[in-house]
Design an enzyme around this catalytic site. Structure first.
Site, PDB file in Angstrom:
ATOM      1  CB  SER A 563      19.817  19.151  48.797  1.00 28.64           C
ATOM      2  OG  SER A 563      20.276  17.940  49.330  1.00 28.64           O
ATOM      3  CG  HIS A 678      17.956  14.431  46.418  1.00 30.47           C
ATOM      4  ND1 HIS A 678      17.298  14.996  47.496  1.00 30.47           N
ATOM      5  CD2 HIS A 678      19.126  15.121  46.309  1.00 30.47           C
ATOM      6  CE1 HIS A 678      18.041  15.962  48.019  1.00 30.47           C
ATOM      7  NE2 HIS A 678      19.139  16.056  47.310  1.00 30.47           N
TER       8      HIS A 678
END
Length: 706
Positions: A563, A678
């Site tokens: 991320s 995610h």
């Protein structure tokens, strides 16, 4: 993948921003077409790269062994049944194993749970529900109305996206409420006002979402009425990050709040009175709301505060009286707790009469119970193992009980029940999943370019002598401290990869670089925006410290980040291709010229900067991974992993990096999962596959095992 109208809606929500983004793409980006998340050409390219990566790696002998071992570890039924919440005299848990990959949401009596042998009642079988409804449901939690906890707002995500469906559930009957509160798939924010009223932020039509893709409006929705006509409590600006709502039961008083977040790091919080009127809280905009106890709202300061004739340091906990605020009077703050220079506040939660705080002290966890009194707050430290990572799992609102896990890289998690005045007692523990006696862990400090001491943990085989191939994991952003966890869970979202790497005789490092929250606000602020280079310099410093101390060699260090960590490892590889031999980049941010136009990217401009502002792009262009990727000899091989359904960090970042590597003739590996959001893996099967792929990649590119 199973599809119905809910999933199709979620996919359409993903595709639309990408299509719009493509229209305003800069003309010199030849790979902007890869931003079309569900585009036929883009997905065809993804499948080709996936196939190439699997062809290279899945035939290696260690792949099948690692995959099977990872699945065994992840599905181990000896895992702790971690509490998702304590609800009065009950506790809930989401249980996942080989037979229940998406999970069983279940409930048990708290007393039986504390014995370590609870009698569970299953409330929702997520796998069975998905099959029944033709959906690939992923559990996203439940918000149950205190103090009865009989009605819950259950959130289910189609395929693991941040967008989810909300449905009202009745705990007593174990069924969804017919005709109850329901919201379609969206990035909603929902909180109880009372048993028949919700505070709701969701997609209300054109203009109802912020530029970041989150709700702008919070409405007060009464049962049986039209949500579209519900009165509005608050509305955020279009350019703000989001609007939200939440409620807290403090004794017998229910306090309701709404907040508008102008940026990722600022919030304007207001108290909502019984009549729906709002009163602004006197918290500084950059303070973090924590909880309510004894009628006082408690917040953590991220900058110094001067108020009421006193000065409060950044990083401190401060409280204000809510009754005075509700009455419209002046409310002076008072100090709750001030950490030392080596400490940082990480978690705060209120039980019936105590405020529980989890501290980091040189990245080692401590748990304190604070008690309010006429002369201030008194603190009691819980007697838990030193030099460990602590996590507050849950606290009880009807008693002064905290459930906390304690673990280390070589020490499996143990769940303790802590109550002030008594020694914490063990509730459950995970048995050892490997022979820890073979390894040694040490905390060391490297010196960064500007002289800052940067801590890191290193694990090596006990009998190791001299430099070893080394995998280094870091994050460096968003105040998120990286604390050492049991090796079957390190690094983040890569399952037992670190353990497998160590078992092959190598070394693993967790670097606590700036940008995280290891030392409070200052550690984060030192890597914000124009100071971002500090986090990259910190990573380089740790790598150079390993080399200087004969623990690693320059062509034997791999780096891993996920991320925000994708910005980190991408920039680090561009800046020092001589220092790193392999890179793992998970769900990464890479194109910092366009990140704010893709999905939730606009919400992070307070962290990175706004590339449309020339002054900001002047420093961002120096480290943006996509723009700085160039033809250089010996560029480290990079493995990108991501998810098609990631509606937070756009999968186009990883895709475009892969395309540019291909253009430059640089070695890369790529694997995009079709589900998972995610978090990437929607279940243990995908998590195990990823760990095995990454281990095989490291063996080929870092350990020289062709």
């Amino acid at each position: 993948m199973l599809l119905n109208r809910t999933t199709a809606f979620a996919l359409a929500c993903l595709s639309l921003p990408a299509a719009l983004a493509a229209q305003d793409a800069v003309s010199d980006d030849p790979y902007v077409w890869l931003e079309e998340i569900q585009g036929e050409r883009a997905l065809q390219q993804v499948e080709e790269w996936n196939a190439e990566t699997e062809a290279k790696l899945t035939g290696e002998p260690e792949y099948a062994i690692a995959k099977a071992w990872a699945r065994q570890i992840l599905d181990d039924e000896r895992q702790i049944a971690m509490p998702t919440a304590i609800q009065g005299d009950k506790v809930t848990n989401l249980w996942r194993d080989k037979d229940n990959p998406r999970g069983l949401w279940r409930i048990a009596a708290l007393d039986s749970y504390l014995t370590g042998a609870p009698e569970w009642r299953v409330l929702i079988d997520v796998d069975a529900l998905g099959k029944q409804e033709g959906e690939s449901w992923v559990w996203h939690g439940a918000n149950c109305l205190a103090p009865e906890y009989t009605r819950c707002l259950v959130s289910l995500s189609p395929g693991g996206t941040d967008a989810d469906v909300v449905r009202e559930f009745d705990v007593a009957s174990g069924a969804f409420v017919e005709g109850g509160f329901t919201l379609p798939a969206a990035k909603s924010n929902v909180a109880w006002f009372d048993a028949d009223t919700l505070m709701v932020g969701t997609e209300y039509g054109a203009g109802s979402m912020t530029d970041s893709g989150y709700p702008r409006q919070i409405r007060l929705w009464k049962r049986g009425t039209d949500l579209a006509k519900a009165p509005q409590l608050v509305e955020a600006e279009q350019e703000a990050v989001s609007a939200g709502a939440f409620s807290i039961l403090d004794g017998t008083t229910r306090w309701r709040f709404v907040n508008v977040s102008p940026s990722f790091w600022t919030s304007r919080v207001s108290l909502v009175r019984e009549d729906g009127a709002t009163v602004a809280l006197p918290l500084p905009e950059d303070a973090d709301f924590q909880d309510v106890l004894g009628g006082r709202v408690i917040a953590k300061l991220n900058s110094p505060l001067e108020a009421g004739g006193a000065t409060f340091a950044a990083g401190s906990l401060v409280s204000w009286p809510l009754a005075e605020i509700a009455a419209g009077g002046e409310a002076a703050p008072s100090l709750v707790f001030a950490p030392s220079a080596s400490q940082a506040l990480e978690e705060v939660a209120a039980s019936e009469g105590k405020l529980w705080i989890k501290l980091l002290d040189d990245v080692s966890g401590k748990l304190m119970a604070l008690t309010p009194g006429a002369d201030g707050w008194t603190a009691e430290e819980m007697a838990l193992p030193d030099n460990s990572t602590l996590s507050l799992a849950a606290v009880s609102g009807s008693s002064d009980l905290a459930l906390v896990t304690v673990e280390g890289m070589l020490t499996p998690p143990t769940l303790y029940a802590a109550t002030p005045g008594t020694a914490p007692r063990v509730v459950d523990s995970m048995p050892a999943q490997f022979d820890a006696s073979k390894f040694a862990v040490e905390q060391r400090f490297a010196t960064s370019k500007d002289g800052t001491k940067v801590p890191y943990y290193i694990v090596r085989p006990k009998d190791a002598d001299g430099p070893l191939p080394t995998l280094m994991h870091a994050y460096g952003g968003f105040r998120a401290a990286q604390t050492p966890k049991y090796l079957t869970a390190e690094p983040y979202r890569s399952g037992p990869l670190a353990l497998f790497w160590l078992e092959e005789g190598h070394a693993y490092v967790l670097a606590n670089i700036r940008g995280g929250g290891e030392y409070g606000p200052r550690w984060h602020e030192d890597a914000l925006r124009e100071k971002r280079q500090n986090s990259f310099d910190d990573l380089h410093a740790v790598a150079e410290d390993l080399i200087a101390n004969d623990l690693a060699v320059a062509d034997g260090i791999g780096i891993s980040g996920r991320s925000n960590g994708g910005v980190l490892v991408g920039a680090a590889a561009n800046q020092r291709p001589d220092l790193y031999a392999a890179v793992i980049s998970g769900s990464p941010l890479d194109d910092m010229k366009r990140y704010h136009k893709l999905l939730a990217g606009a919400s992070w401009m307070a962290e990175y900067g706004n590339p449309d502002v020339p002054e900001d792009w002047a420093f961002m262009k120096e480290w943006s991974p996509y723009q700085n990727l160039r033809d250089v000899e010996g560029y480290p091989a990079t493995f990108y992993y991501s998810s098609t359904l990631d509606d937070r960090v756009h999968p186009g970042h990883a895709r475009k990096m892969a395309a540019k590597h291909e253009e430059l003739g640089q070695p890369f590996y790529f694997h995009e999962y079709r589900e998972g959001g995610h978090s990437v893996g929607a279940d243990h099967a995908e998590d195990a596959k990823r760990a095995a792929l990454l281990l095989t990649f490291l063996n080929r590119e870092l350990a020289g095992m062709d």
